[in-house]
Motif scaffolding. Sequence first.
Motif, PDB file in Angstrom:
ATOM      1  N   VAL A  40      54.810  -1.010 -18.327  1.00  0.00           N
ATOM      2  CA  VAL A  40      54.608  -1.130 -19.780  1.00  0.00           C
ATOM      3  C   VAL A  40      54.252   0.257 -20.322  1.00  0.00           C
ATOM      4  N   ILE A  41      54.999   0.718 -21.312  1.00  0.00           N
ATOM      5  CA  ILE A  41      54.694   2.025 -21.913  1.00  0.00           C
ATOM      6  C   ILE A  41      53.984   1.776 -23.234  1.00  0.00           C
ATOM      7  N   GLY A  42      52.716   2.134 -23.312  1.00  0.00           N
ATOM      8  CA  GLY A  42      51.923   1.938 -24.531  1.00  0.00           C
ATOM      9  C   GLY A  42      50.949   0.784 -24.358  1.00  0.00           C
ATOM     10  N   SER A  45      48.298  -2.789 -29.254  1.00  0.00           N
ATOM     11  CA  SER A  45      48.243  -4.225 -29.481  1.00  0.00           C
ATOM     12  C   SER A  45      49.288  -4.978 -28.653  1.00  0.00           C
ATOM     13  N   SER A  46      50.533  -4.566 -28.772  1.00  0.00           N
ATOM     14  CA  SER A  46      51.611  -5.326 -28.124  1.00  0.00           C
ATOM     15  C   SER A  46      51.629  -5.132 -26.613  1.00  0.00           C
ATOM     16  N   GLY A  47      51.471  -3.879 -26.157  1.00  0.00           N
ATOM     17  CA  GLY A  47      51.556  -3.606 -24.721  1.00  0.00           C
ATOM     18  C   GLY A  47      50.426  -4.260 -23.950  1.00  0.00           C
ATOM     19  N   GLU A  65      49.295   4.566 -20.849  1.00  0.00           N
ATOM     20  CA  GLU A  65      48.769   4.798 -22.201  1.00  0.00           C
ATOM     21  C   GLU A  65      48.372   6.261 -22.320  1.00  0.00           C
ATOM     22  N   LYS A  66      48.819   6.889 -23.400  1.00  0.00           N
ATOM     23  CA  LYS A  66      48.534   8.324 -23.537  1.00  0.00           C
ATOM     24  C   LYS A  66      47.096   8.591 -23.974  1.00  0.00           C
ATOM     25  N   ALA A  67      46.468   7.619 -24.630  1.00  0.00           N
ATOM     26  CA  ALA A  67      45.097   7.823 -25.115  1.00  0.00           C
ATOM     27  C   ALA A  67      44.084   7.513 -24.003  1.00  0.00           C
ATOM     28  N   GLY A  72      45.364   1.108 -29.330  1.00  0.00           N
ATOM     29  CA  GLY A  72      46.260   1.641 -30.364  1.00  0.00           C
ATOM     30  C   GLY A  72      45.572   1.826 -31.701  1.00  0.00           C
ATOM     31  N   HIS A  73      46.022   1.090 -32.720  1.00  0.00           N
ATOM     32  CA  HIS A  73      45.526   1.278 -34.087  1.00  0.00           C
ATOM     33  C   HIS A  73      44.138   0.688 -34.331  1.00  0.00           C
ATOM     34  N   VAL A  74      43.510   0.153 -33.300  1.00  0.00           N
ATOM     35  CA  VAL A  74      42.114  -0.278 -33.445  1.00  0.00           C
ATOM     36  C   VAL A  74      41.240   0.975 -33.521  1.00  0.00           C
ATOM     37  N   VAL A  90      42.440  -1.704 -37.209  1.00  0.00           N
ATOM     38  CA  VAL A  90      42.815  -3.120 -37.225  1.00  0.00           C
ATOM     39  C   VAL A  90      41.550  -3.953 -37.403  1.00  0.00           C
ATOM     40  N   LEU A  91      41.586  -4.851 -38.385  1.00  0.00           N
ATOM     41  CA  LEU A  91      40.390  -5.603 -38.787  1.00  0.00           C
ATOM     42  C   LEU A  91      40.637  -7.102 -38.880  1.00  0.00           C
ATOM     43  N   ALA A  92      41.669  -7.452 -39.647  1.00  0.00           N
ATOM     44  CA  ALA A  92      41.875  -8.855 -40.031  1.00  0.00           C
ATOM     45  C   ALA A  92      42.944  -9.494 -39.157  1.00  0.00           C
ATOM     46  N   LEU A  93      42.632 -10.659 -38.627  1.00  0.00           N
ATOM     47  CA  LEU A  93      43.577 -11.379 -37.780  1.00  0.00           C
ATOM     48  C   LEU A  93      43.747 -12.780 -38.335  1.00  0.00           C
ATOM     49  N   LEU A  94      44.943 -13.321 -38.176  1.00  0.00           N
ATOM     50  CA  LEU A  94      45.145 -14.684 -38.659  1.00  0.00           C
ATOM     51  C   LEU A  94      44.396 -15.655 -37.751  1.00  0.00           C
ATOM     52  N   ILE A 299      55.682   1.258 -27.550  1.00  0.00           N
ATOM     53  CA  ILE A 299      55.274   2.318 -28.480  1.00  0.00           C
ATOM     54  C   ILE A 299      56.202   2.237 -29.684  1.00  0.00           C
ATOM     55  N   GLN A 300      55.846   2.927 -30.776  1.00  0.00           N
ATOM     56  CA  GLN A 300      56.756   2.924 -31.942  1.00  0.00           C
ATOM     57  C   GLN A 300      58.000   3.712 -31.532  1.00  0.00           C
ATOM     58  N   PRO A 301      59.175   3.053 -31.568  1.00  0.00           N
ATOM     59  CA  PRO A 301      60.364   3.685 -30.965  1.00  0.00           C
ATOM     60  C   PRO A 301      61.113   4.650 -31.879  1.00  0.00           C
ATOM     61  N   TYR A 328      53.340   7.142 -43.206  1.00  0.00           N
ATOM     62  CA  TYR A 328      52.154   7.782 -42.602  1.00  0.00           C
ATOM     63  C   TYR A 328      50.899   7.084 -43.128  1.00  0.00           C
ATOM     64  N   TYR A 329      49.894   6.984 -42.263  1.00  0.00           N
ATOM     65  CA  TYR A 329      48.696   6.212 -42.633  1.00  0.00           C
ATOM     66  C   TYR A 329      47.485   6.824 -41.921  1.00  0.00           C
ATOM     67  N   TRP A 330      46.438   7.074 -42.686  1.00  0.00           N
ATOM     68  CA  TRP A 330      45.199   7.627 -42.117  1.00  0.00           C
ATOM     69  C   TRP A 330      44.043   6.697 -42.470  1.00  0.00           C
ATOM     70  N   ALA A 376      37.596   5.402 -46.127  1.00  0.00           N
ATOM     71  CA  ALA A 376      38.708   5.865 -46.961  1.00  0.00           C
ATOM     72  C   ALA A 376      40.019   5.640 -46.227  1.00  0.00           C
ATOM     73  N   TYR A 377      41.060   5.312 -47.006  1.00  0.00           N
ATOM     74  CA  TYR A 377      42.399   5.072 -46.454  1.00  0.00           C
ATOM     75  C   TYR A 377      43.406   5.856 -47.284  1.00  0.00           C
ATOM     76  N   TYR A 378      44.384   6.459 -46.615  1.00  0.00           N
ATOM     77  CA  TYR A 378      45.335   7.370 -47.259  1.00  0.00           C
ATOM     78  C   TYR A 378      46.724   7.109 -46.679  1.00  0.00           C
ATOM     79  N   PRO A 423      53.589   7.730 -35.949  1.00  0.00           N
ATOM     80  CA  PRO A 423      54.388   7.255 -37.067  1.00  0.00           C
ATOM     81  C   PRO A 423      53.971   5.828 -37.392  1.00  0.00           C
ATOM     82  N   PHE A 424      53.730   5.520 -38.675  1.00  0.00           N
ATOM     83  CA  PHE A 424      53.245   4.170 -38.959  1.00  0.00           C
ATOM     84  C   PHE A 424      54.434   3.217 -39.079  1.00  0.00           C
ATOM     85  N   TRP A 425      54.835   2.841 -40.256  1.00  0.00           N
ATOM     86  CA  TRP A 425      55.849   1.795 -40.357  1.00  0.00           C
ATOM     87  C   TRP A 425      57.249   2.393 -40.166  1.00  0.00           C
TER      88      TRP A 425
HETATM   89  C1  FAD Z   1      44.441   1.799 -40.358  1.00  0.00           C
HETATM   90  C2  FAD Z   1      45.181   0.579 -39.885  1.00  0.00           C
HETATM   91  C3  FAD Z   1      44.680  -0.677 -40.194  1.00  0.00           C
HETATM   92  C4  FAD Z   1      45.352  -1.810 -39.746  1.00  0.00           C
HETATM   93  N1  FAD Z   1      44.794  -3.034 -40.010  1.00  0.00           N
HETATM   94  C5  FAD Z   1      45.359  -4.131 -39.464  1.00  0.00           C
HETATM   95  C6  FAD Z   1      44.707  -5.385 -39.569  1.00  0.00           C
HETATM   96  O1  FAD Z   1      43.651  -5.503 -40.182  1.00  0.00           O
HETATM   97  N2  FAD Z   1      45.284  -6.464 -38.988  1.00  0.00           N
HETATM   98  C7  FAD Z   1      46.461  -6.360 -38.301  1.00  0.00           C
HETATM   99  O2  FAD Z   1      46.939  -7.363 -37.758  1.00  0.00           O
HETATM  100  N3  FAD Z   1      47.098  -5.173 -38.177  1.00  0.00           N
HETATM  101  C8  FAD Z   1      46.578  -4.081 -38.744  1.00  0.00           C
HETATM  102  N4  FAD Z   1      47.204  -2.870 -38.609  1.00  0.00           N
HETATM  103  C9  FAD Z   1      48.560  -2.854 -38.063  1.00  0.00           C
HETATM  104  C10 FAD Z   1      48.639  -2.484 -36.586  1.00  0.00           C
HETATM  105  O3  FAD Z   1      49.519  -1.404 -36.545  1.00  0.00           O
HETATM  106  C11 FAD Z   1      49.187  -3.604 -35.732  1.00  0.00           C
HETATM  107  O4  FAD Z   1      48.310  -4.702 -35.823  1.00  0.00           O
HETATM  108  C12 FAD Z   1      49.308  -3.212 -34.240  1.00  0.00           C
HETATM  109  O5  FAD Z   1      48.362  -2.285 -33.839  1.00  0.00           O
HETATM  110  C13 FAD Z   1      50.666  -2.629 -33.881  1.00  0.00           C
HETATM  111  O6  FAD Z   1      50.762  -2.739 -32.482  1.00  0.00           O
HETATM  112  P1  FAD Z   1      51.753  -1.890 -31.604  1.00  0.00           P
HETATM  113  O7  FAD Z   1      51.553  -2.306 -30.204  1.00  0.00           O
HETATM  114  O8  FAD Z   1      53.110  -1.939 -32.178  1.00  0.00           O
HETATM  115  O9  FAD Z   1      51.275  -0.377 -31.821  1.00  0.00           O
HETATM  116  P2  FAD Z   1      49.933   0.309 -31.375  1.00  0.00           P
HETATM  117  O10 FAD Z   1      48.800  -0.625 -31.439  1.00  0.00           O
HETATM  118  O11 FAD Z   1      49.865   1.571 -32.133  1.00  0.00           O
HETATM  119  O12 FAD Z   1      50.188   0.657 -29.843  1.00  0.00           O
HETATM  120  C14 FAD Z   1      51.016   1.694 -29.416  1.00  0.00           C
HETATM  121  C15 FAD Z   1      50.311   2.367 -28.249  1.00  0.00           C
HETATM  122  O13 FAD Z   1      51.220   3.235 -27.605  1.00  0.00           O
HETATM  123  C16 FAD Z   1      50.529   4.418 -27.268  1.00  0.00           C
HETATM  124  N5  FAD Z   1      51.513   5.464 -27.125  1.00  0.00           N
HETATM  125  C17 FAD Z   1      52.212   6.077 -28.096  1.00  0.00           C
HETATM  126  N6  FAD Z   1      53.042   6.992 -27.553  1.00  0.00           N
HETATM  127  C18 FAD Z   1      52.858   6.939 -26.208  1.00  0.00           C
HETATM  128  C19 FAD Z   1      53.422   7.622 -25.121  1.00  0.00           C
HETATM  129  N7  FAD Z   1      54.342   8.567 -25.289  1.00  0.00           N
HETATM  130  N8  FAD Z   1      53.014   7.316 -23.884  1.00  0.00           N
HETATM  131  C20 FAD Z   1      52.075   6.358 -23.679  1.00  0.00           C
HETATM  132  N9  FAD Z   1      51.488   5.682 -24.688  1.00  0.00           N
HETATM  133  C21 FAD Z   1      51.887   5.963 -25.937  1.00  0.00           C
HETATM  134  C22 FAD Z   1      49.557   4.623 -28.413  1.00  0.00           C
HETATM  135  O14 FAD Z   1      48.514   5.490 -28.048  1.00  0.00           O
HETATM  136  C23 FAD Z   1      49.116   3.195 -28.669  1.00  0.00           C
HETATM  137  O15 FAD Z   1      47.999   2.836 -27.899  1.00  0.00           O
HETATM  138  C24 FAD Z   1      46.569  -1.702 -39.030  1.00  0.00           C
HETATM  139  C25 FAD Z   1      47.062  -0.431 -38.734  1.00  0.00           C
HETATM  140  C26 FAD Z   1      46.380   0.695 -39.151  1.00  0.00           C
HETATM  141  C27 FAD Z   1      46.931   2.045 -38.805  1.00  0.00           C
END
Ligand code: FAD
Length: 481
Positions: A40-42, A45-47, A65-67, A72-74, A90-94, A299-301, A328-330, A376-378, A423-425
């Motif tokens: 599993v790469i990443g 949340s999903s990985g 996982e690179k971190a 991930g976004h937690v 990440v805060l709110a879940l269904l 990971i985001q592809p 982009y999202y901060w 703050a969110y940007y 990269p966000f969305w």
């Molecule tokens: C500020 C913010 C608030 C959010 N709030 C909510 C919320 O309240 N509720 C909700 O449901 N969703 C929320 N989200 C959306 C959130 O993106 C998704 O819920 C979820 O995290 C997406 O999962 P993912 O597995 O696709 O990506 P991620 O969770 O980002 O997982 C990708 C993982 O891959 C790793 N990775 C990246 N590149 C590499 C690499 N080259 N090698 C190895 N590892 C790598 C990353 O470090 C990361 O851990 C929020 C997102 C953000 C940014």
Amino acid sequence: MLSRAFLTAAVLSLTPCFGSATINIGSYLSSAILVRDVAVIGGGSSGTYAAVQLKRAGYSTAVVEKASRLGGHVDTYRDPVTGQTFDYGVLALLNTSVVRDYFALFSEALTVYTGAGPAVTRVYANLATDGEIVTPPSTIPWTDPAAVFASFLGYGAQISQYPFLSDGYSLPNPVPEDLLLPFGDFLAKHDLQALAGTAFSIVQGVGNLLATTTLYVFKYLPKTTIDAFVGIAPPPVTSATFNIQALYNKALAYLGSGTNVLLNANVIAIERDGPRVLVAVLTPSGPKLIIAKKLLVAIQPKLSALQGLGLDLTLQERDIFGQFNNSYYWDMVLKNTGLPSDRRFTNIDVDAPLGIAPMPGLYGLGPGPIANLTLAYYSSPSSRTDAQVKAETLEAIFKLKTANGFPPGTGTPEFVGFNDHRPFWLTVPPAAIAGGFYDKLNGLQGKKNTWWTGATFVAHDSSAIWNWTEVSLLPRVKASL
Ligand SMILES: Cc1cc2nc3c(=O)[nH]c(=O)nc-3n(C[C@H](O)[C@H](O)[C@H](O)COP(=O)(O)OP(=O)(O)OC[C@H]3O[C@@H](n4cnc5c(N)ncnc54)[C@H](O)[C@@H]3O)c2cc1C
């Protein structure tokens, strides 16, 4: 210490093969080789979810996982003195069975989600110009509570027409026209402009909301969320200890840190041509080779990210992943801003369409759950540097205080949490969606021993990602093993 370049050269043959280096299995110590069912790469949340469920079903996995943590976004802030925590990523879940079961598996309690930070009065100010608190004029449709409630019902009725949206991106052909409209046009077409204020507070990180293709807004603001607003579905939930990271830390322990989860790890090459997938990884404890039956990319592809893995991409994969744009999202936590703790400042531009503040910019500034902290969110539709985002945030704080006569406060504003979630969305233009882009993307599943998951295949919604991974993806992955 050995350099990354030296280690890379040692484990990859020097002879390039179709543009990528060949992994040299013989160069690895047997103790550095991990033989697994799924690599599993990443570990976001999903990985993490996929790896946990695969392990529960008796399959072996290795998560790269690179971190330095899973999640991930937690983003969980921990007060350095009291140890008190709160989430600001990440805060709110269904409130679904998949979410409840996942938290129960790791004995993590849930509670009703009531928002990021305390419930305080919302006020409006243009955070890009003068920062002066304004009363939104009644010409802005979302200032009328009755119209807002009606817009929830109208939006709910619209989105109900597209039940396929709950199953990843399984879109019909032709793709319904409304899904391809810019969201601003969709709102105007259906007289739902009063929804814009709510959408601005929820559909964050996409860049400019009204320009976003309606399909993506529907994925972000699903019917279940609207149903919760109008009281016909349970409200969202969150970690009862305000520490979603704790769930991931327990998942890490369950999976096995160092053995089945490689943190701070860099994938340097992936080969999928033989009967097995080979994943060459550099870890803090040296090079590792994962030999797996299947690869799960979580990971985001973006094409650049996949190329960064040294993945032996096919022409078709290059073509598909090369079409993605991203927003982009901060998220940030500051201390000593001096802003009053009884108000949340939402960005507004009363002269912009529907009063929606254009991006790049802040969504708002508000008190955190711990005294003297501000959240703050940007977002931006295009790349910005962290320095730019920080400078604009500090400037907005300064203007808010100056324009509204707030006392200067003590201390200097300081970032104690700051995360760039790029990269966000990942999105493609409406013409590509209409042209069957998502059929082609979904058609990659299982090809070359590779499966794909994450927000790009489902939505930026962890509950939806876990549900889709459980119901749609993992049965197919398991059947392929
Ligand atoms: C500020 C913010 C608030 C959010 N709030 C909510 C919320 O309240 N509720 C909700 O449901 N969703 C929320 N989200 C959306 C959130 O993106 C998704 O819920 C979820 O995290 C997406 O999962 P993912 O597995 O696709 O990506 P991620 O969770 O980002 O997982 C990708 C993982 O891959 C790793 N990775 C990246 N590149 C590499 C690499 N080259 N090698 C190895 N590892 C790598 C990353 O470090 C990361 O851990 C929020 C997102 C953000 C940014």
